[in-house]
Design a protein around this motif. Structure first.
Motif, PDB file in Angstrom:
ATOM      1  N   ARG A   1      -2.988  27.711  40.351  1.00  0.00           N
ATOM      2  CA  ARG A   1      -4.238  27.748  39.604  1.00  0.00           C
ATOM      3  C   ARG A   1      -4.339  29.004  38.757  1.00  0.00           C
ATOM      4  NH1 ARG A   1      -9.583  24.796  41.429  1.00  0.00           N
ATOM      5  NH2 ARG A   1      -8.597  22.780  41.309  1.00  0.00           N
TER       6      ARG A   1
ATOM      7  N   TYR B   1     -14.777  10.414  38.729  1.00  0.00           N
ATOM      8  CA  TYR B   1     -13.350  10.484  38.401  1.00  0.00           C
ATOM      9  C   TYR B   1     -13.004   9.349  37.455  1.00  0.00           C
ATOM     10  CZ  TYR B   1     -12.793  13.507  42.512  1.00  0.00           C
ATOM     11  OH  TYR B   1     -12.887  14.515  43.424  1.00  0.00           O
TER      12      TYR B   1
ATOM     13  N   LEU C   1     -21.611  18.029  40.325  1.00  0.00           N
ATOM     14  CA  LEU C   1     -20.710  17.230  39.497  1.00  0.00           C
ATOM     15  C   LEU C   1     -19.915  16.217  40.317  1.00  0.00           C
ATOM     16  CD1 LEU C   1     -19.481  19.965  37.018  1.00  0.00           C
ATOM     17  CD2 LEU C   1     -20.891  17.971  36.496  1.00  0.00           C
TER      18      LEU C   1
ATOM     19  N   PHE D   1     -24.415  21.610  32.179  1.00  0.00           N
ATOM     20  CA  PHE D   1     -24.210  22.772  33.040  1.00  0.00           C
ATOM     21  C   PHE D   1     -23.803  24.010  32.238  1.00  0.00           C
ATOM     22  CE2 PHE D   1     -24.160  19.084  35.653  1.00  0.00           C
ATOM     23  CZ  PHE D   1     -24.913  19.483  36.735  1.00  0.00           C
TER      24      PHE D   1
ATOM     25  N   ALA E   1     -12.268  26.346  34.748  1.00  0.00           N
ATOM     26  CA  ALA E   1     -12.232  25.326  35.798  1.00  0.00           C
ATOM     27  C   ALA E   1     -10.780  25.087  36.216  1.00  0.00           C
ATOM     28  CB  ALA E   1     -12.863  24.033  35.309  1.00  0.00           C
ATOM     29  N   ARG E   2      -9.887  25.202  35.254  1.00  0.00           N
ATOM     30  CA  ARG E   2      -8.466  24.975  35.528  1.00  0.00           C
ATOM     31  C   ARG E   2      -7.789  26.243  36.058  1.00  0.00           C
ATOM     32  NH1 ARG E   2      -4.217  24.947  36.780  1.00  0.00           N
ATOM     33  NH2 ARG E   2      -2.328  23.931  36.025  1.00  0.00           N
ATOM     34  N   PHE E   3      -8.032  27.359  35.390  1.00  0.00           N
ATOM     35  CA  PHE E   3      -7.413  28.631  35.783  1.00  0.00           C
ATOM     36  C   PHE E   3      -8.481  29.571  36.319  1.00  0.00           C
ATOM     37  CE2 PHE E   3      -4.805  26.913  32.338  1.00  0.00           C
ATOM     38  CZ  PHE E   3      -3.588  26.803  32.994  1.00  0.00           C
ATOM     39  N   ARG E   4      -8.420  29.795  37.625  1.00  0.00           N
ATOM     40  CA  ARG E   4      -9.499  30.559  38.233  1.00  0.00           C
ATOM     41  C   ARG E   4      -9.439  32.059  37.943  1.00  0.00           C
ATOM     42  NH1 ARG E   4     -12.004  26.779  41.767  1.00  0.00           N
ATOM     43  NH2 ARG E   4     -11.699  24.877  40.612  1.00  0.00           N
ATOM     44  N   ASP E   5      -8.423  32.518  37.228  1.00  0.00           N
ATOM     45  CA  ASP E   5      -8.342  33.945  36.910  1.00  0.00           C
ATOM     46  C   ASP E   5      -9.301  34.330  35.800  1.00  0.00           C
ATOM     47  OD1 ASP E   5      -5.893  32.910  37.889  1.00  0.00           O
ATOM     48  OD2 ASP E   5      -5.029  34.885  37.598  1.00  0.00           O
TER      49      ASP E   5
ATOM     50  N   ARG F   1     -12.064  16.796  29.078  1.00  0.00           N
ATOM     51  CA  ARG F   1     -13.346  16.480  29.707  1.00  0.00           C
ATOM     52  C   ARG F   1     -13.188  15.668  30.989  1.00  0.00           C
ATOM     53  NH1 ARG F   1     -15.897  12.139  30.208  1.00  0.00           N
ATOM     54  NH2 ARG F   1     -14.299  11.170  28.939  1.00  0.00           N
ATOM     55  N   ALA F   2     -12.414  14.581  30.895  1.00  0.00           N
ATOM     56  CA  ALA F   2     -12.288  13.683  32.046  1.00  0.00           C
ATOM     57  C   ALA F   2     -11.541  14.335  33.203  1.00  0.00           C
ATOM     58  CB  ALA F   2     -11.574  12.401  31.619  1.00  0.00           C
ATOM     59  N   ARG F   3     -10.760  15.365  32.917  1.00  0.00           N
ATOM     60  CA  ARG F   3      -9.967  16.007  33.969  1.00  0.00           C
ATOM     61  C   ARG F   3     -10.792  17.021  34.772  1.00  0.00           C
ATOM     62  NH1 ARG F   3      -6.764  12.972  35.552  1.00  0.00           N
ATOM     63  NH2 ARG F   3      -5.734  14.635  36.680  1.00  0.00           N
TER      64      ARG F   3
ATOM     65  N   PRO G   1     -13.615  17.130  36.550  1.00  0.00           N
ATOM     66  CA  PRO G   1     -13.986  16.866  37.951  1.00  0.00           C
ATOM     67  C   PRO G   1     -12.797  16.944  38.907  1.00  0.00           C
ATOM     68  CG  PRO G   1     -15.021  15.266  36.517  1.00  0.00           C
ATOM     69  CD  PRO G   1     -14.062  16.042  35.663  1.00  0.00           C
ATOM     70  N   TYR G   2     -11.607  16.619  38.430  1.00  0.00           N
ATOM     71  CA  TYR G   2     -10.421  16.692  39.290  1.00  0.00           C
ATOM     72  C   TYR G   2     -10.047  18.135  39.610  1.00  0.00           C
ATOM     73  CZ  TYR G   2      -9.371  11.780  38.278  1.00  0.00           C
ATOM     74  OH  TYR G   2      -9.408  10.435  38.181  1.00  0.00           O
ATOM     75  N   TRP G   3     -10.432  19.044  38.731  1.00  0.00           N
ATOM     76  CA  TRP G   3     -10.062  20.458  38.928  1.00  0.00           C
ATOM     77  C   TRP G   3     -11.026  21.174  39.855  1.00  0.00           C
ATOM     78  CZ3 TRP G   3      -9.566  21.493  32.951  1.00  0.00           C
ATOM     79  CH2 TRP G   3      -8.377  20.912  32.493  1.00  0.00           C
ATOM     80  N   LEU G   4     -12.190  20.567  40.115  1.00  0.00           N
ATOM     81  CA  LEU G   4     -13.216  21.291  40.877  1.00  0.00           C
ATOM     82  C   LEU G   4     -12.900  21.315  42.364  1.00  0.00           C
ATOM     83  CD1 LEU G   4     -16.374  19.962  39.037  1.00  0.00           C
ATOM     84  CD2 LEU G   4     -15.262  22.173  38.770  1.00  0.00           C
TER      85      LEU G   4
END
Lengths: 264, 267
Positions: free
Chosen positions: A21, A94, B106, B116, B176-180, B260-262, B264-267
């Protein structure tokens, strides 16, 4: 006329270990971390590599389903079989990587209700916040608040912060809020539970009329009794596939057969 | 990697529109958080104003002395700088958390993601309104003139908000993808504070003035600050911020359509 249709639905989750990540690992491609990432295992979905070369868990694959008015579907299957994922996919959270999902009707999802409750808010604030966030008008919210207050018998406590509530009182409030609006399509992860003995019967009655009012109901559960009591059809999910589909008793028998076969 | 179909763009557009319309999400949540943060405190949200007043009094005064500035002119300038900087930097940092922090909402039912982003922006605008009071007091003490130019603060604020909106959405998606990203932003804020004319005048930089000329945040600051000090901002900051809004939104819309659609998968 309500409807839920799933056509050849496939849902994949990207796997990110803690390193995956971070931008650092994206840039440095640390081989040790990559190795660790590749050992991640989840119960259930198949672990594969998608077209862009990323490791993914395939949570649902080739799922076909068609539900119409009056359908009361029960979802069973082992941990990680895809029950929650299919519910979230039906709710539109999803979006599938392949296949198509069509729904008609307003969706009420009753999972994760208590997770986002604020213990410093009062019961009344909680009712109001929930209602408004679901898109109800302030007037509707006030009307339901009265009705929820009557049902939960919390009285004065509705003006107190949730931190003063006992566990049972919280359940009463959550249950009251959850069942205060007539659903068109109802999605549940386990049947919502209900407080002490005196409350239990009223809760069951309310739950029954609530579920009866729904056009379509889908519930994920581990309990065969819940399937027998609330559902008129069932699906057995296994590793993201529909393993059995049909009448409740047949699906339960099939699940038992599989569990027993696994024991041997 | 950033190829999008017409369907992606249409759905992204619907999300943005529904997000703006969903005041019941962003307004209610922001108010609830404000109440929650100051519950059981005596001063309540007044703390926002008080802490800024202290910051302005100490920082404005000290830096003014260090730079040998005349307080009448310098303090209103620095006060606005600090107020607006607080708004910009806090919004950007919290923007990194706009989707991650809302994951319980979400993942519970389908809601427009953009709501949000507005939620974070709106909460910070409410804070800005509380801190703006301090400027009003400073302006009264040092008799900052009210001129026709003051009205230019309105288009200035609109441009600031439009720009902040795309920046927050952009940051939110990446974070959301890269938590850094959150940590990266927090640590860059100190640097950005010093390369942005918040407590100093661009002219003070002499031959290094280009540092602020190429700093987008400096221009965003200028179009809101100058009118409030009774000055008309030059053409340059207007053009810069308008261009930034257009290019920023085009790029962000592309990114949002693609991912956009991705989210929720990253959360």
């Amino acid at each position: 006329m309500y409807e839920i249709t799933l056509k050849k639905v496939r849902i994949e989750f990207p796997i990110y270990d803690q390193g995956g990540r971070s931008l650092r690992d994206m840039l440095l491609l640390n081989p040790v971390r990559r190795q660790i990432a590749s050992t991640v295992r989840l119960v259930g979905g198949e672990i594969t590599t998608n077209s862009s070369g990323n490791r993914v868990v395939c949570a649902l694959d080739g799922v076909d389903l068609h539900l119409v008015d009056g359908d009361r579907l029960g979802l069973i299957g082992h941990n990680g079989a895809g029950k929650t994922t299919i519910l979230r996919a039906m709710a539109g959270i999803y979006e599938p990587v392949a296949g198509e999902i069509v729904t008609r009707g307003e969706i009420t999802s009753l999972f994760g209700m208590t997770e986002s409750m604020d213990i410093d808010a009062t019961g009344y604030e909680t009712i109001r916040l929930r209602g408004l966030m679901l898109g109800r008008s302030p007037k509707e919210v006030n009307d339901t608040a009265q009705e929820i207050a009557d049902f939960t018998e919390l009285g004065e406590y509705l003006n107190m912060p949730l931190r003063t509530y006992s566990a049972g009182m919280l359940v009463r409030l959550a249950f009251g809020i959850a069942t205060s609006h007539q659903p068109e399509i109802l999605l549940m992860d386990e049947i919502i539970g209900a407080g002490d003995a005196s409350f239990f019967d009223r809760a069951q009655a309310r739950l029954k009329s609530f579920i009866d009012a729904a056009g379509i109901m889908v519930v994920a559960t581990h309990h065969p009794d819940i399937l027998r009591r609330w559902c008129n059809k069932a699906i057995l999910l296994s590793n993201g596939h529909i393993a059995a589909h049909g009448a409740v008793e047949d699906v339960i028998t099939e699940q038992m057969r599989r569990v027993n076969a696994a024991k041997k | 990697m950033l190829s999008t179909t017409q369907r992606d763009r249409r759905l992204a557009w619907i999300d943005l529109r529904r997000g703006v319309e969903a005041w019941n999400i962003w307004h209610i949540l922001a108010m609830q958080e404000l109440r929650q943060r100051y519950r059981r405190s005596v001063l309540g949200p007044l703390w926002i104003s008080v802490s800024l007043a202290v910051q302005v009094a100490v920082m404005g005064f000290l830096v003014g002395v260090l730079f040998k500035q005349e307080h009448t002119k310098y303090l209103p300038y620095a006060t606005l700088g600090i107020i607006l900087w607080n708004f910009i930097s806090t919004s950007l940092m919290e923007g990194a958390n706009c989707f991650v922090g809302a994951s319980t909402y979400l993942l519970q039912c389908k809601r427009p993601l953009f709501a949000f982003v507005i939620h974070v922006l709106w909460r910070n605008l409410v804070y800005l309104a509380h801190t703006a009071v301090i400027f009003v007091i400073v302006a009264l003490i040092f008799t900052v003139p009210l001129a026709p130019a003051t009205l230019l603060v309105l288009p200035g604020l609109v441009l600031l908000i439009v720009n902040m909106a795309w920046m927050l959405l952009f940051i939110g998606v990446i974070a959301a993808r890269f938590r850094d990203v959150h940590m990266m932003l927090s640590s860059s804020m100190t640097v950005l504070f010093w390369v942005t004319p918040i407590v100093f005048y661009p002219e003070m930089l002499g031959q290094f003035r280009w540092i602020t000329d190429f700093n987008p945040l400096a221009h965003l600051l200028e179009i809101v600050r100058a009118p409030l000090l009774g000055q008309v901002p030059a053409a340059e900051p207007w053009l810069f911020t308008i261009g930034m809004a257009v290019i920023g939104w085009i790029a962000t819309f592309q990114l949002f359509s693609r991912f956009r659609a991705r989210i929720p998968y990253w959360l």
